[in-house]
Design a protein around this motif. Structure first.
Motif, short mmCIF file in Angstrom:
data_model
loop_
_atom_site.label_atom_id
_atom_site.label_comp_id
_atom_site.label_asym_id
_atom_site.label_seq_id
_atom_site.Cartn_x
_atom_site.Cartn_y
_atom_site.Cartn_z
N GLN A 58 -1.55 26.95 -126.65
CA GLN A 58 -1.05 27.14 -128.02
C GLN A 58 -1.30 28.59 -128.48
OE1 GLN A 58 0.90 24.16 -128.13
NE2 GLN A 58 0.59 24.71 -130.25
N ASP A 63 0.09 30.83 -131.58
CA ASP A 63 -0.83 30.40 -132.63
C ASP A 63 -2.06 31.29 -132.61
OD1 ASP A 63 0.75 28.33 -133.65
OD2 ASP A 63 -0.02 26.89 -132.18
N LYS A 64 -2.71 31.40 -133.73
CA LYS A 64 -3.85 32.32 -133.85
C LYS A 64 -5.16 31.61 -133.51
CE LYS A 64 -1.41 34.78 -137.45
NZ LYS A 64 -0.25 33.92 -137.61
N PHE A 76 -7.40 26.84 -132.65
CA PHE A 76 -6.31 27.67 -133.15
C PHE A 76 -5.90 27.17 -134.52
CE2 PHE A 76 -4.12 24.16 -131.10
CZ PHE A 76 -3.08 23.87 -131.98
N TYR A 77 -5.15 28.03 -135.21
CA TYR A 77 -4.58 27.62 -136.49
C TYR A 77 -3.17 28.15 -136.61
CZ TYR A 77 -5.57 32.34 -138.30
OH TYR A 77 -5.60 33.69 -138.50
N THR A 78 -2.43 27.55 -137.52
CA THR A 78 -1.04 27.94 -137.74
C THR A 78 -0.72 27.72 -139.22
OG1 THR A 78 1.23 27.62 -136.97
CG2 THR A 78 -0.14 25.65 -137.16
N GLN A 79 0.31 28.40 -139.70
CA GLN A 79 0.70 28.24 -141.09
C GLN A 79 2.21 28.21 -141.21
OE1 GLN A 79 -0.87 31.06 -143.91
NE2 GLN A 79 0.18 30.12 -145.60
#
Length: 141
Positions: A58, A63-64, A76-79
């Motif tokens: 991911q 994704d970050k 990870f995170y996403t927005q």
């Protein structure tokens, strides 16, 4: 919660069993609007489906990465979604061993950094849920 979603007195439902799966844990909770169609605003899920390779994929896909939240954890995170109405959505996944924790916000406030909000929630709850869930347990008997 009001600062993140703009909703006062939301409804909360859910529970966790940290002894499930030899101590990996399972469970979830959700926060809903208290009026109208009671849309889900926030989701927290703990599952014994940890997948570090999936997290790495991911991140490689864009994704970050999450900052380090628990020792040995990767996430990870996403927005934002794909349509304008979804732009306040944000989510984060943290994996440690077999434990996987998801924090997702389906509706945040316009103009807030909703990704920062889910990261902050992850920082608050992950040390308790993932650390406890993946800690070695004494064998019974």
């Amino acid at each position: 919660m009001e600062l993140m979603t703009g909703v006062r007195q939301p409804i909360a439902r859910g529970d966790f069993d940290l002894s499930f799966g030899e101590g990996v844990g399972i469970g979830g909770c959700a926060i809903y609007q208290p009026t109208g169609d009671k849309k889900k605003l926030l989701d927290v899920d703990l599952t014994p489906e940890g997948g570090e390779e999936w997290v790495r994929a991911q991140i490689k896909a864009g994704d970050k990465p999450l900052p380090e939240i628990v020792p040995g954890g990767i996430g990870f995170y996403t927005q934002g979604g794909t349509v304008e109405a979804d732009k306040t959505m944000a989510g984060a996944v943290l994996v440690r061993g077999k434990a996987q924790l998801f924090v997702g916000m389906s509706r945040g406030l316009e103009g807030r950094d909703n990704a920062a909000d889910v990261i902050a929630l992850m920082k608050l709850i992950a040390p308790k849920l993932i650390t406890d869930a993946t800690a070695p347990r004494k064998k019974k008997g």
